[in-house]
Design a protein around this motif. Structure first.
Motif, PDB file in Angstrom:
ATOM      1  N   LEU A 156      -9.394  -5.234  -0.261  1.00 38.54           N
ATOM      2  CA  LEU A 156      -9.160  -5.742  -1.433  1.00 38.54           C
ATOM      3  C   LEU A 156      -8.862  -7.361  -1.012  1.00 38.54           C
ATOM      4  N   LEU A 157      -8.646  -7.808  -0.019  1.00 34.47           N
ATOM      5  CA  LEU A 157      -8.774  -9.062   0.532  1.00 34.47           C
ATOM      6  C   LEU A 157     -10.088  -9.727   0.362  1.00 34.47           C
ATOM      7  N   GLU A 158     -11.135  -9.072   1.043  1.00 36.28           N
ATOM      8  CA  GLU A 158     -12.359  -9.621   0.797  1.00 36.28           C
ATOM      9  C   GLU A 158     -12.829  -9.692  -0.592  1.00 36.28           C
ATOM     10  N   LYS A 159     -12.544  -8.584  -1.476  1.00 42.91           N
ATOM     11  CA  LYS A 159     -13.048  -8.759  -2.652  1.00 42.91           C
ATOM     12  C   LYS A 159     -12.262  -9.806  -3.514  1.00 42.91           C
ATOM     13  N   GLY A 160     -11.381 -10.339  -3.124  1.00 43.61           N
ATOM     14  CA  GLY A 160     -10.523 -11.514  -3.893  1.00 43.61           C
ATOM     15  C   GLY A 160      -9.481 -10.687  -4.745  1.00 43.61           C
ATOM     16  N   VAL A 161      -9.347  -9.579  -4.829  1.00 45.10           N
ATOM     17  CA  VAL A 161      -8.352  -8.698  -5.556  1.00 45.10           C
ATOM     18  C   VAL A 161      -6.840  -9.285  -5.061  1.00 45.10           C
ATOM     19  N   LEU A 162      -6.762  -9.163  -3.904  1.00 45.05           N
ATOM     20  CA  LEU A 162      -5.460  -9.652  -3.132  1.00 45.05           C
ATOM     21  C   LEU A 162      -5.764 -11.230  -2.687  1.00 45.05           C
ATOM     22  N   VAL A 163      -4.713 -11.888  -3.249  1.00 40.85           N
ATOM     23  CA  VAL A 163      -4.730 -13.365  -2.617  1.00 40.85           C
ATOM     24  C   VAL A 163      -3.535 -13.854  -2.135  1.00 40.85           C
ATOM     25  N   PRO A 164      -3.110 -13.509  -0.946  1.00 38.87           N
ATOM     26  CA  PRO A 164      -1.916 -14.013  -0.553  1.00 38.87           C
ATOM     27  C   PRO A 164      -1.570 -15.254  -0.524  1.00 38.87           C
ATOM     28  N   ARG A 165      -0.289 -15.743  -0.730  1.00 38.65           N
ATOM     29  CA  ARG A 165       0.148 -17.061  -0.806  1.00 38.65           C
ATOM     30  C   ARG A 165       0.960 -17.371   0.067  1.00 38.65           C
ATOM     31  N   HIS A 171       0.744  -1.058   0.026  1.00 39.38           N
ATOM     32  CA  HIS A 171       0.099   0.006  -0.031  1.00 39.38           C
ATOM     33  C   HIS A 171       0.888   1.222  -0.006  1.00 39.38           C
ATOM     34  N   MET A 172       1.917   1.169   0.688  1.00 42.24           N
ATOM     35  CA  MET A 172       2.889   2.590   0.769  1.00 42.24           C
ATOM     36  C   MET A 172       3.427   2.717  -0.534  1.00 42.24           C
ATOM     37  N   LEU A 173       3.978   1.615  -0.880  1.00 42.92           N
ATOM     38  CA  LEU A 173       4.865   1.679  -2.261  1.00 42.92           C
ATOM     39  C   LEU A 173       3.970   1.999  -3.364  1.00 42.92           C
ATOM     40  N   LEU A 174       2.840   1.541  -3.513  1.00 42.28           N
ATOM     41  CA  LEU A 174       1.987   1.682  -4.912  1.00 42.28           C
ATOM     42  C   LEU A 174       0.948   2.753  -4.677  1.00 42.28           C
ATOM     43  N   ARG A 175       0.650   3.286  -3.570  1.00 43.73           N
ATOM     44  CA  ARG A 175      -0.329   4.241  -3.418  1.00 43.73           C
ATOM     45  C   ARG A 175       0.251   5.511  -2.881  1.00 43.73           C
ATOM     46  N   GLN A 176       1.370   5.506  -2.161  1.00 46.53           N
ATOM     47  CA  GLN A 176       1.982   6.755  -1.379  1.00 46.53           C
ATOM     48  C   GLN A 176       3.352   7.022  -1.882  1.00 46.53           C
ATOM     49  N   VAL A 177       4.213   6.245  -1.917  1.00 47.28           N
ATOM     50  CA  VAL A 177       5.598   6.499  -2.409  1.00 47.28           C
ATOM     51  C   VAL A 177       5.428   6.992  -3.965  1.00 47.28           C
ATOM     52  N   HIS A 178       4.903   6.074  -4.784  1.00 44.21           N
ATOM     53  CA  HIS A 178       4.577   6.528  -5.877  1.00 44.21           C
ATOM     54  C   HIS A 178       3.400   6.138  -6.221  1.00 44.21           C
ATOM     55  N   VAL A 182       0.945   4.668  -8.568  1.00 47.56           N
ATOM     56  CA  VAL A 182       0.828   3.489  -9.600  1.00 47.56           C
ATOM     57  C   VAL A 182      -0.539   4.234 -10.463  1.00 47.56           C
ATOM     58  N   ARG A 183      -0.248   4.587 -11.826  1.00 51.02           N
ATOM     59  CA  ARG A 183      -1.424   4.755 -12.677  1.00 51.02           C
ATOM     60  C   ARG A 183      -1.820   3.760 -13.752  1.00 51.02           C
ATOM     61  N   LYS A 184      -2.926   3.781 -14.228  1.00 48.84           N
ATOM     62  CA  LYS A 184      -3.391   2.831 -15.186  1.00 48.84           C
ATOM     63  C   LYS A 184      -2.362   3.090 -16.326  1.00 48.84           C
ATOM     64  N   GLY A 185      -1.929   2.050 -16.839  1.00 49.50           N
ATOM     65  CA  GLY A 185      -0.849   2.087 -18.208  1.00 49.50           C
ATOM     66  C   GLY A 185       0.533   2.185 -17.903  1.00 49.50           C
ATOM     67  N   GLU A 186       0.829   2.532 -16.753  1.00 51.90           N
ATOM     68  CA  GLU A 186       2.199   2.543 -16.516  1.00 51.90           C
ATOM     69  C   GLU A 186       3.099   1.288 -16.410  1.00 51.90           C
ATOM     70  N   TRP A 232      -1.961  -6.171  -6.873  1.00 52.65           N
ATOM     71  CA  TRP A 232      -2.386  -4.947  -6.479  1.00 52.65           C
ATOM     72  C   TRP A 232      -2.156  -3.926  -7.850  1.00 52.65           C
ATOM     73  N   ALA A 233      -0.808  -3.884  -8.336  1.00 48.79           N
ATOM     74  CA  ALA A 233      -0.521  -3.071  -9.683  1.00 48.79           C
ATOM     75  C   ALA A 233      -1.416  -3.534 -10.800  1.00 48.79           C
ATOM     76  N   ARG A 234      -1.713  -4.697 -11.074  1.00 44.62           N
ATOM     77  CA  ARG A 234      -2.515  -5.232 -11.999  1.00 44.62           C
ATOM     78  C   ARG A 234      -3.950  -4.494 -11.858  1.00 44.62           C
ATOM     79  N   HIS A 235      -4.486  -4.753 -10.501  1.00 42.86           N
ATOM     80  CA  HIS A 235      -5.512  -4.082 -10.376  1.00 42.86           C
ATOM     81  C   HIS A 235      -5.733  -2.726 -10.610  1.00 42.86           C
ATOM     82  N   LEU A 236      -4.659  -1.728 -10.343  1.00 45.81           N
ATOM     83  CA  LEU A 236      -4.510  -0.600 -10.773  1.00 45.81           C
ATOM     84  C   LEU A 236      -4.172  -0.148 -12.140  1.00 45.81           C
TER      85      LEU A 236
END
Length: 323
Positions: free
Chosen positions: A284-293, A128-135, A137-141, A159-163
């Protein structure tokens, strides 16, 4: 009694010793958690080895876990005995029972198991910090992600694929490449040889606006060479050793680059920031976007074996300890 893992001196995995201590009592503003699962992260090896220092020794490593509140200290009003909770980034995690400041834990939704929470709290909030705050991330990047099959890396791919971003992952084996692709990496580079040339080919010479490098010393220069002008170098790990001796002029010669070494503790220092990040993560966990392995599970008393596997790069996904 309370089973814990302590170190009495800095060193290799052999300094991790299992001990039985009294169950602690929560002080003012603290809660006692009976932990059902604990996360193992690379930062734990930094503390064990002495790269990062504990306030004092002996000390209990570990920074992530989940379980049930067993007791509350004075002045704790928003958590009750029996509540399911989880936390990131609080030293003392390798223990069946632990005390922790109440404002450092978050309630755990019923739909999320303790094992899952222990596998994702520190890693997920780091992403969350890396993709949403440090930078942001936008669609198409296009983004470059090292260790794309690790616990953080797999979540970054998802998460990046979702974005809407295109992830170029870097891994060490073909098996890990398959795993990274299955979790959202559009392209995967196996091995760290000729990374800039391969990134140049994949991006038709444009290179990338941001590199997420958890490897450190061994890949730092190549990472700079993967960036487009005015790109952002995010160095967030030291798996190959700490990056040292960097000249500020290097950033200019590589195209007026930016460099950051973010720390999750800074980004979730306030209670509001912690709960907001956790809310987005849990959603995102509850929606199934993130599936930790969860790639590996070890008994708490076998924490040393978990560290050995981690440092040998013999793990995929998240590693957890069970009491």
């Amino acid at each position: 009694m309370n089973t814990v893992i302590r170190i009495h001196e800095y060193g290799g995995p052999e300094v991790l010793t299992a001990e039985d201590l009294p169950v602690p009592t929560p002080a003012k503003g603290e809660v006692l958690i009976r932990q059902e699962a604990m996360g193992v992260n690379f930062i734990d090896t930094y503390y064990r080895s002495g790269l990062y220092k504990f306030p004092s020794l002996p000390a209990i490593p570990g920074m992530e876990g989940a379980g049930v509140v067993e007791a509350v200290g004075p002045d704790v009003t928003d958590l009750a005995v029996g509540a399911r909770v989880a936390y990131p980034l609080a030293l003392g995690g390798y223990a069946h029972y632990r005390v922790i400041a109440a404002d450092r834990v978050v309630p755990l939704p019923d739909a999320i198991a303790s094992r899952t929470a222990a596998a994702i709290m520190l890693r997920g909030l780091s992403v969350h910090m890396l993709l949403r705050q440090v930078h942001e991330v936008r669609k198409g990047e296009d983004i470059l992600v090292y260790a794309a099959a690790g616990g953080v890396g797999l979540l970054m791919c998802q998460w990046a694929r979702h974005l809407g971003a295109r992830v170029i992952g870097v891994v060490s084996t073909e098996e890990k490449a398959e795993l990274a692709r299955a979790n959202g990496a559009a392209d995967v580079l196996v091995g760290t040889h000729d990374i800039p040339a391969r990134v140049r080919a994949l991006t038709n010479g444009a290179m990338v606006p941001v590199v997420y490098d958890s490897i450190g010393r061994a890949t730092f220069e190549d990472s700079l060479n993967c960036l487009a002008p005015r790109g952002l170098m995010v160095s967030y790990g030291n798996a190959s050793g700490a990056v040292t001796g960097v000249s500020v002029g290097t950033l200019a010669s590589h195209g007026s680059l930016y460099l950051t070494r973010p720390s999750l503790g800074t980004y979730i220092a306030g209670r509001e920031a912690l709960t907001a990040g956790a809310a987005e993560l849990f959603s995102l966990l509850e929606k199934g976007v993130l599936v930790p392995r969860i790639g590996q599970e070890f008994a708490l008393r076998d924490a040393a074996q978990a560290h050995i596997a981690l440092e040998l790069r013999a793990t995929t996904g998240s590693t957890i300890l069970l009491p």
